[in-house]
Design a protein around this motif. Structure first.
Motif, PDB file in Angstrom:
ATOM      1  N   ARG A  14      22.824  -6.758  11.234  1.00  9.95           N
ATOM      2  CA  ARG A  14      21.644  -7.521  11.638  1.00  9.95           C
ATOM      3  C   ARG A  14      20.412  -6.643  11.427  1.00  9.95           C
ATOM      4  N   ILE A  15      19.392  -7.211  10.801  1.00  9.22           N
ATOM      5  CA  ILE A  15      18.185  -6.454  10.453  1.00  9.22           C
ATOM      6  C   ILE A  15      16.957  -7.109  11.074  1.00  9.22           C
ATOM      7  N   CYS A  16      16.196  -6.315  11.810  1.00  6.57           N
ATOM      8  CA  CYS A  16      14.889  -6.734  12.308  1.00  6.57           C
ATOM      9  C   CYS A  16      13.837  -6.233  11.327  1.00  6.57           C
ATOM     10  N   LEU A  17      13.220  -7.154  10.631  1.00  7.04           N
ATOM     11  CA  LEU A  17      12.180  -6.824   9.652  1.00  7.04           C
ATOM     12  C   LEU A  17      10.806  -6.940  10.309  1.00  7.04           C
ATOM     13  N   VAL A  18       9.995  -5.906  10.141  1.00  8.24           N
ATOM     14  CA  VAL A  18       8.655  -5.876  10.735  1.00  8.24           C
ATOM     15  C   VAL A  18       7.643  -5.621   9.636  1.00  8.24           C
ATOM     16  N   ARG A  19       6.687  -6.521   9.494  1.00  6.96           N
ATOM     17  CA  ARG A  19       5.554  -6.225   8.598  1.00  6.96           C
ATOM     18  C   ARG A  19       4.651  -5.204   9.292  1.00  6.96           C
ATOM     19  N   HIS A  20       4.071  -4.292   8.523  1.00  5.40           N
ATOM     20  CA  HIS A  20       3.160  -3.290   9.088  1.00  5.40           C
ATOM     21  C   HIS A  20       2.013  -3.947   9.846  1.00  5.40           C
ATOM     22  N   GLY A  21       1.379  -3.175  10.699  1.00  5.48           N
ATOM     23  CA  GLY A  21       0.209  -3.658  11.426  1.00  5.48           C
ATOM     24  C   GLY A  21      -0.989  -3.864  10.514  1.00  5.48           C
ATOM     25  N   GLU A  22      -2.029  -4.367  11.103  1.00  9.28           N
ATOM     26  CA  GLU A  22      -3.231  -4.739  10.347  1.00  9.28           C
ATOM     27  C   GLU A  22      -3.963  -3.534   9.766  1.00  9.28           C
ATOM     28  N   THR A  23      -4.519  -3.718   8.570  1.00  7.71           N
ATOM     29  CA  THR A  23      -5.388  -2.722   7.940  1.00  7.71           C
ATOM     30  C   THR A  23      -6.770  -3.341   7.705  1.00  7.71           C
ATOM     31  N   ALA A  24      -7.735  -2.497   7.381  1.00  7.58           N
ATOM     32  CA  ALA A  24      -9.074  -3.002   7.068  1.00  7.58           C
ATOM     33  C   ALA A  24      -9.032  -3.942   5.866  1.00  7.58           C
ATOM     34  N   TRP A  25      -8.183  -3.625   4.905  1.00  2.00           N
ATOM     35  CA  TRP A  25      -8.084  -4.481   3.725  1.00  2.00           C
ATOM     36  C   TRP A  25      -7.426  -5.816   4.033  1.00  2.00           C
ATOM     37  N   ASN A  26      -6.544  -5.866   5.023  1.00  2.40           N
ATOM     38  CA  ASN A  26      -6.017  -7.167   5.446  1.00  2.40           C
ATOM     39  C   ASN A  26      -7.144  -8.071   5.925  1.00  2.40           C
ATOM     40  N   THR A  27      -8.063  -7.513   6.713  1.00  4.89           N
ATOM     41  CA  THR A  27      -9.152  -8.328   7.251  1.00  4.89           C
ATOM     42  C   THR A  27     -10.087  -8.804   6.146  1.00  4.89           C
ATOM     43  N   GLU A  28     -10.171  -8.049   5.058  1.00  4.79           N
ATOM     44  CA  GLU A  28     -11.016  -8.432   3.924  1.00  4.79           C
ATOM     45  C   GLU A  28     -10.282  -9.313   2.931  1.00  4.79           C
ATOM     46  N   ARG A  29      -9.000  -9.611   3.180  1.00  8.46           N
ATOM     47  CA  ARG A  29      -8.156 -10.380   2.262  1.00  8.46           C
ATOM     48  C   ARG A  29      -8.147  -9.734   0.884  1.00  8.46           C
ATOM     49  N   ARG A  30      -7.880  -8.423   0.918  1.00  4.87           N
ATOM     50  CA  ARG A  30      -7.908  -7.611  -0.304  1.00  4.87           C
ATOM     51  C   ARG A  30      -6.471  -7.188  -0.634  1.00  4.87           C
ATOM     52  N   LEU A  31      -6.102  -7.274  -1.910  1.00  3.03           N
ATOM     53  CA  LEU A  31      -4.750  -6.944  -2.353  1.00  3.03           C
ATOM     54  C   LEU A  31      -4.534  -5.435  -2.317  1.00  3.03           C
ATOM     55  N   GLN A  32      -3.583  -4.984  -1.513  1.00  6.20           N
ATOM     56  CA  GLN A  32      -3.353  -3.553  -1.333  1.00  6.20           C
ATOM     57  C   GLN A  32      -2.307  -3.011  -2.298  1.00  6.20           C
ATOM     58  N   GLY A  33      -1.181  -3.715  -2.430  1.00  2.56           N
ATOM     59  CA  GLY A  33      -0.134  -3.234  -3.317  1.00  2.56           C
ATOM     60  C   GLY A  33       0.307  -1.833  -2.957  1.00  2.56           C
ATOM     61  N   HIS A  34       0.289  -0.929  -3.957  1.00  2.07           N
ATOM     62  CA  HIS A  34       0.720   0.446  -3.742  1.00  2.07           C
ATOM     63  C   HIS A  34      -0.425   1.364  -3.313  1.00  2.07           C
ATOM     64  N   PHE A 101      -4.987  -6.113 -10.189  1.00  2.00           N
ATOM     65  CA  PHE A 101      -5.507  -6.842  -9.033  1.00  2.00           C
ATOM     66  C   PHE A 101      -5.648  -5.941  -7.804  1.00  2.00           C
ATOM     67  N   GLN A 102      -4.993  -4.790  -7.796  1.00  2.04           N
ATOM     68  CA  GLN A 102      -5.013  -3.935  -6.606  1.00  2.04           C
ATOM     69  C   GLN A 102      -6.433  -3.483  -6.282  1.00  2.04           C
ATOM     70  N   GLY A 103      -6.823  -3.638  -5.037  1.00  5.04           N
ATOM     71  CA  GLY A 103      -8.163  -3.284  -4.597  1.00  5.04           C
ATOM     72  C   GLY A 103      -9.148  -4.434  -4.653  1.00  5.04           C
ATOM     73  N   LEU A 104      -8.743  -5.560  -5.251  1.00  5.12           N
ATOM     74  CA  LEU A 104      -9.626  -6.717  -5.364  1.00  5.12           C
ATOM     75  C   LEU A 104      -9.295  -7.740  -4.286  1.00  5.12           C
ATOM     76  N   THR A 105     -10.309  -8.512  -3.876  1.00  5.86           N
ATOM     77  CA  THR A 105     -10.035  -9.686  -3.054  1.00  5.86           C
ATOM     78  C   THR A 105      -9.494 -10.784  -3.953  1.00  5.86           C
ATOM     79  N   PHE A 106      -8.951 -11.806  -3.332  1.00 10.69           N
ATOM     80  CA  PHE A 106      -8.465 -12.955  -4.122  1.00 10.69           C
ATOM     81  C   PHE A 106      -9.589 -13.536  -4.970  1.00 10.69           C
ATOM     82  N   ASP A 107     -10.769 -13.702  -4.375  1.00 16.53           N
ATOM     83  CA  ASP A 107     -11.892 -14.284  -5.124  1.00 16.53           C
ATOM     84  C   ASP A 107     -12.286 -13.393  -6.295  1.00 16.53           C
TER      85      ASP A 107
END
Length: 224
Positions: A14-34, A101-107
């Motif tokens: 059984r695996i409990c998967l957890v997405r990492h906590g929020e980052t500044a780029w999450n709030t900006e809807r910016r693609l982080q990737g690697h 796309f890394q570092g860019l927002t969706f727009d």
């Protein structure tokens, strides 16, 4: 959706998967990737809240695995402290590489690279973005391999895995049989709890997107 923990068979993991906590780029809807972006203050609080929630539930984890990127490592560190575990950092649990796309927002991505964005948004499983981008097929292959290895090593046990939204998208599809090219219809909030189980070569979904321990969390970007 919450899950009540029950005993598991000696053949299951059984695996409990957890997405990492929020980052500044999450709030900006910016693609982080690697790109190695750390947690912001909200993300650090979310990581602690997740660790406390797991501790209050009285869960015993035999092992803790994490992506090697900082935002996942920081989230895993909070769980490690409350459960006396040493995280194993596995690069196969990294986010999808989004190429140019890394570092860019969706727009921004849509404006600068409209043709590539169209194929990206359509979830073409064969399409890899330029500049070392990763296709959905390639992402799925490495995520499947990592989770299968963990399941084999921990039969009869429960483990925690801290990772990223794109990886969780793949894990949900692995457990439900949903095709990679289908639009995502499930949430992937920062620091939420997601449960899957592996038995005799098959995966199943137990519970998903439990954020009852959080005061609101951002969902993963759509189509990623």
């Amino acid at each position: 959706m919450k899950t009540r923990q029950t005993s598991i068979s000696s053949q299951s993991c059984r695996i409990c998967l957890v997405r990492h906590g929020e980052t500044a780029w999450n709030t900006e809807r910016r693609l982080q990737g690697h790109i190695d972006i750390p947690l912001n203050e909200t993300g650090l609080s979310q990581a602690e809240a997740t660790a406390r929630s797991l501790a209050r539930a009285g869960l015993h984890f035999s092992a803790l695995y994490s992506s090697d990127l900082a935002r996942a490592r920081q989230t895993a560190a909070a769980i490690a402290r409350t459960h006396a575990l040493t995280p194993t950092h596995d690069p196969r649990l990294r986010e999808r590489h989004y190429g140019h796309f890394q570092g860019l927002t969706f727009d921004e991505a849509e404006h600068r690279h409209p043709d590539h964005f169209r194929r990206f948004k359509a979830r073409d499983p064969h399409f890899a973005l330029p500049d070392n981008g990763e296709s959905l097929n390639a992402l799925a292959a490495r995520v499947h391999a990592a989770l299968e290895d963990i399941a084999r090593q921990h039969a009869g046990e429960t483990v925690a895995v801290v990772t990223h939204g794109g990886v969780l998208d793949i894990a949900h599809r692995l457990a439900t049989g949903q095709a990679l090219e289908c639009a995502r219809e499930f949430a992937i909030p920062n620091a939420a709890l997601n449960w899957i189980e592996h038995t005799a070569g098959s995966w199943k979904l137990i519970a998903w997107a439990d954020e009852s321990h959080l005061q609101g969390a951002l969902d993963e970007l759509p189509d990623t």
